[in-house]
Scaffold this motif. Structure first.
Motif, PDB file in Angstrom:
ATOM      1  N   PRO A  52       0.832  -1.208   0.000  1.00 25.91           N
ATOM      2  CA  PRO A  52       0.000   0.000   0.000  1.00 25.91           C
ATOM      3  C   PRO A  52       0.867   1.259   0.000  1.00 25.91           C
ATOM      4  N   VAL A  53       0.506   2.198  -0.832  1.00 21.92           N
ATOM      5  CA  VAL A  53       1.237   3.467  -0.892  1.00 21.92           C
ATOM      6  C   VAL A  53       0.314   4.617  -0.538  1.00 21.92           C
ATOM      7  N   ILE A  54      -0.775   4.326   0.132  1.00 20.71           N
ATOM      8  CA  ILE A  54      -1.728   5.376   0.483  1.00 20.71           C
ATOM      9  C   ILE A  54      -1.106   6.379   1.442  1.00 20.71           C
ATOM     10  N   TYR A  55      -0.188   5.916   2.312  1.00 18.10           N
ATOM     11  CA  TYR A  55       0.472   6.842   3.236  1.00 18.10           C
ATOM     12  C   TYR A  55       1.360   7.817   2.468  1.00 18.10           C
ATOM     13  N   TYR A  56       2.040   7.320   1.443  1.00 17.41           N
ATOM     14  CA  TYR A  56       2.883   8.188   0.626  1.00 17.41           C
ATOM     15  C   TYR A  56       2.033   9.230  -0.099  1.00 17.41           C
ATOM     16  N   THR A  57       0.888   8.791  -0.591  1.00 19.41           N
ATOM     17  CA  THR A  57       0.010   9.710  -1.305  1.00 19.41           C
ATOM     18  C   THR A  57      -0.492  10.823  -0.396  1.00 19.41           C
ATOM     19  N   ASN A  58      -0.886  10.479   0.819  1.00 21.96           N
ATOM     20  CA  ASN A  58      -1.361  11.499   1.758  1.00 21.96           C
ATOM     21  C   ASN A  58      -0.239  12.431   2.183  1.00 21.96           C
ATOM     22  N   LEU A 112       3.322 -11.230   9.435  1.00 19.54           N
ATOM     23  CA  LEU A 112       1.963 -11.753   9.449  1.00 19.54           C
ATOM     24  C   LEU A 112       0.950 -10.721   9.940  1.00 19.54           C
ATOM     25  N   LEU A 113       1.453  -9.668  10.615  1.00 13.32           N
ATOM     26  CA  LEU A 113       0.573  -8.609  11.102  1.00 13.32           C
ATOM     27  C   LEU A 113       0.511  -7.520  10.029  1.00 13.32           C
ATOM     28  N   ASP A 114      -0.462  -7.640   9.163  1.00 11.86           N
ATOM     29  CA  ASP A 114      -0.547  -6.736   8.012  1.00 11.86           C
ATOM     30  C   ASP A 114      -1.671  -5.720   8.157  1.00 11.86           C
ATOM     31  N   CYS A 115      -1.961  -5.330   9.392  1.00 12.23           N
ATOM     32  CA  CYS A 115      -3.073  -4.394   9.615  1.00 12.23           C
ATOM     33  C   CYS A 115      -2.814  -3.042   8.949  1.00 12.23           C
ATOM     34  N   LEU A 116      -1.540  -2.619   8.901  1.00 10.50           N
ATOM     35  CA  LEU A 116      -1.219  -1.343   8.279  1.00 10.50           C
ATOM     36  C   LEU A 116      -1.084  -1.450   6.766  1.00 10.50           C
ATOM     37  N   ARG A 117      -1.139  -2.670   6.246  1.00 12.88           N
ATOM     38  CA  ARG A 117      -0.941  -2.882   4.817  1.00 12.88           C
ATOM     39  C   ARG A 117      -2.244  -3.175   4.085  1.00 12.88           C
ATOM     40  N   ARG A 118      -3.279  -3.508   4.809  1.00  9.07           N
ATOM     41  CA  ARG A 118      -4.570  -3.753   4.173  1.00  9.07           C
ATOM     42  C   ARG A 118      -5.199  -2.433   3.751  1.00  9.07           C
ATOM     43  N   THR A 119      -5.908  -2.473   2.648  1.00 10.69           N
ATOM     44  CA  THR A 119      -6.491  -1.241   2.103  1.00 10.69           C
ATOM     45  C   THR A 119      -7.484  -0.614   3.070  1.00 10.69           C
ATOM     46  N   ARG A 120      -8.387  -1.409   3.625  1.00 13.25           N
ATOM     47  CA  ARG A 120      -9.401  -0.862   4.533  1.00 13.25           C
ATOM     48  C   ARG A 120      -8.760  -0.279   5.783  1.00 13.25           C
ATOM     49  N   SER A 121      -7.776  -0.981   6.350  1.00 13.66           N
ATOM     50  CA  SER A 121      -7.112  -0.497   7.570  1.00 13.66           C
ATOM     51  C   SER A 121      -6.303   0.765   7.289  1.00 13.66           C
ATOM     52  N   SER A 122      -5.615   0.791   6.162  1.00 13.61           N
ATOM     53  CA  SER A 122      -4.793   1.958   5.838  1.00 13.61           C
ATOM     54  C   SER A 122      -5.661   3.192   5.598  1.00 13.61           C
ATOM     55  N   VAL A 123      -6.823   3.009   4.975  1.00  9.98           N
ATOM     56  CA  VAL A 123      -7.737   4.140   4.779  1.00  9.98           C
ATOM     57  C   VAL A 123      -8.231   4.658   6.127  1.00  9.98           C
ATOM     58  N   LEU A 124      -8.546   3.755   7.041  1.00  6.92           N
ATOM     59  CA  LEU A 124      -8.994   4.166   8.369  1.00  6.92           C
ATOM     60  C   LEU A 124      -7.904   4.926   9.104  1.00  6.92           C
ATOM     61  N   VAL A 125      -6.661   4.454   9.008  1.00  4.13           N
ATOM     62  CA  VAL A 125      -5.541   5.147   9.651  1.00  4.13           C
ATOM     63  C   VAL A 125      -5.391   6.557   9.083  1.00  4.13           C
ATOM     64  N   CYS A 126      -5.511   6.695   7.770  1.00  9.49           N
ATOM     65  CA  CYS A 126      -5.389   8.012   7.140  1.00  9.49           C
ATOM     66  C   CYS A 126      -6.477   8.962   7.625  1.00  9.49           C
ATOM     67  N   VAL A 127      -7.693   8.467   7.721  1.00  9.95           N
ATOM     68  CA  VAL A 127      -8.802   9.295   8.208  1.00  9.95           C
ATOM     69  C   VAL A 127      -8.538   9.742   9.649  1.00  9.95           C
ATOM     70  N   LEU A 128      -8.036   8.827  10.481  1.00 16.44           N
ATOM     71  CA  LEU A 128      -7.753   9.163  11.871  1.00 16.44           C
ATOM     72  C   LEU A 128      -6.635  10.205  11.975  1.00 16.44           C
ATOM     73  N   VAL A 129      -5.614  10.079  11.147  1.00 17.68           N
ATOM     74  CA  VAL A 129      -4.509  11.048  11.173  1.00 17.68           C
ATOM     75  C   VAL A 129      -5.009  12.443  10.808  1.00 17.68           C
ATOM     76  N   TRP A 130      -5.765  12.528   9.709  1.00 16.25           N
ATOM     77  CA  TRP A 130      -6.290  13.837   9.302  1.00 16.25           C
ATOM     78  C   TRP A 130      -7.236  14.400  10.364  1.00 16.25           C
ATOM     79  N   ALA A 131      -8.094  13.554  10.921  1.00 16.69           N
ATOM     80  CA  ALA A 131      -9.050  14.020  11.926  1.00 16.69           C
ATOM     81  C   ALA A 131      -8.334  14.527  13.171  1.00 16.69           C
ATOM     82  N   PHE A 132      -7.333  13.778  13.626  1.00 13.27           N
ATOM     83  CA  PHE A 132      -6.601  14.190  14.824  1.00 13.27           C
ATOM     84  C   PHE A 132      -5.913  15.533  14.609  1.00 13.27           C
TER      85      PHE A 132
END
Length: 250
Positions: A52-58, A112-132
């Motif tokens: 996932p490169v969603i973090y780079y995009t944000n 094996l812990l890919d919570c930050l790499r899944r699309t749904r989880s990464s989108v949620l993390v991005c929303v939380l970062v912007w909201a915070f």
């Protein structure tokens, strides 16, 4: 991270004003089109790559907003909102660098812990970062609690140190990860680590207002360029060759 609510160009004089204008024009003429181009390329890569490169995009989006604020300053618009948005995007970019560091660290230490790499989880993390950041940064500025901004900016330092140290120790045991990918992850973490402590120096220099002005804007205006170089290196894997000597023992 001092907030004055004023245009930094109109607040400076002589060579300082000339330097700020030149740096901002360079950002607008060079960094702005490159940022838009890389955002497009990174968005296209998201459809083809497993990483996932969603973090780079944000991160690049926050830089894009910062450059747009520079355009407002160049045309001499006086608005406290522009300074607030600029500092907000600085904090957003910092926290997305933390997300990148954590994702690379977990990729090596806990594959094996890919919570930050899944699309749904990464989108949620991005929303939380912007909201915070949208809530905390303007609130701290309005309430004149700039000490909170220093705390928000200092906390990621512990995470950067943890990610770098933990990843370096886990490299020999990560036999399932290709050597090239190990070098790339370590290189990204090293660059993020040093970039963070270059960025944190202006915040520490808050006690010297004159020194703060010079160091603060020098590094803040150079940050979009460094982020572009970082993204290009991650895309092309050039970090592997630059840091191969550091990982030869792995």
């Amino acid at each position: 991270m001092v907030y004055t609510g004023k245009n930094p160009i109109t607040e400076s004089h002589g060579q300082e004003q000339y330097f700020l204008e030149v740096m901002m024009w360079i950002n607008m003429c060079v960094c702005l089109p490159l940022t838009i181009l890389i955002i497009y390329c990174v968005s296209y890569m998201m459809q083809r790559s497993q990483v996932p490169v969603i973090y780079y995009t944000n991160l690049l989006l926050s830089n894009l907003i910062r450059i747009c604020i520079m355009i407002v300053w160049i045309i001499r618009v006086e608005s406290s909102m522009s300074g607030m948005i600029y500092h907000l995007c600085v904090m957003v970019g910092l926290y997305f660098k933390v997300c990148i560091a954590l994702e690379r660290c977990f990729f090596i230490t806990l594959p094996l812990l890919d919570c930050l790499r899944r699309t749904r989880s990464s989108v949620l993390v991005c929303v939380l970062v912007w909201a915070f950041c949208i809530v905390s940064v303007p609130l701290a500025i309005v309430l004149d609690e700039l000490g909170h901004l220093i705390i928000y900016a200092a906390l990621p330092g512990l995470l950067f140190m943890f990610c770098l140290a933990r990843t370096f120790r886990a490299l020999p045991a990560a036999t399932s990860v290709p050597t090239q990918e190990k070098r790339r992850c370590l290189g990204i973490l090293i660059l993020l680590f040093f970039k963070y402590f270059v960025l944190i120096i202006p915040i520490i220099s808050i006690f010297n207002e004159r020194l703060f002005f010079h160091i603060n804007w020098i590094f803040f205006l150079l940050c979009p360029f460094v982020d572009l170089v970082l993204c290009l290196f991650m895309r092309q894997g050039r970090i592997d060759r630059l840091l191969a000597c550091l990982c030869s023992s792995v």
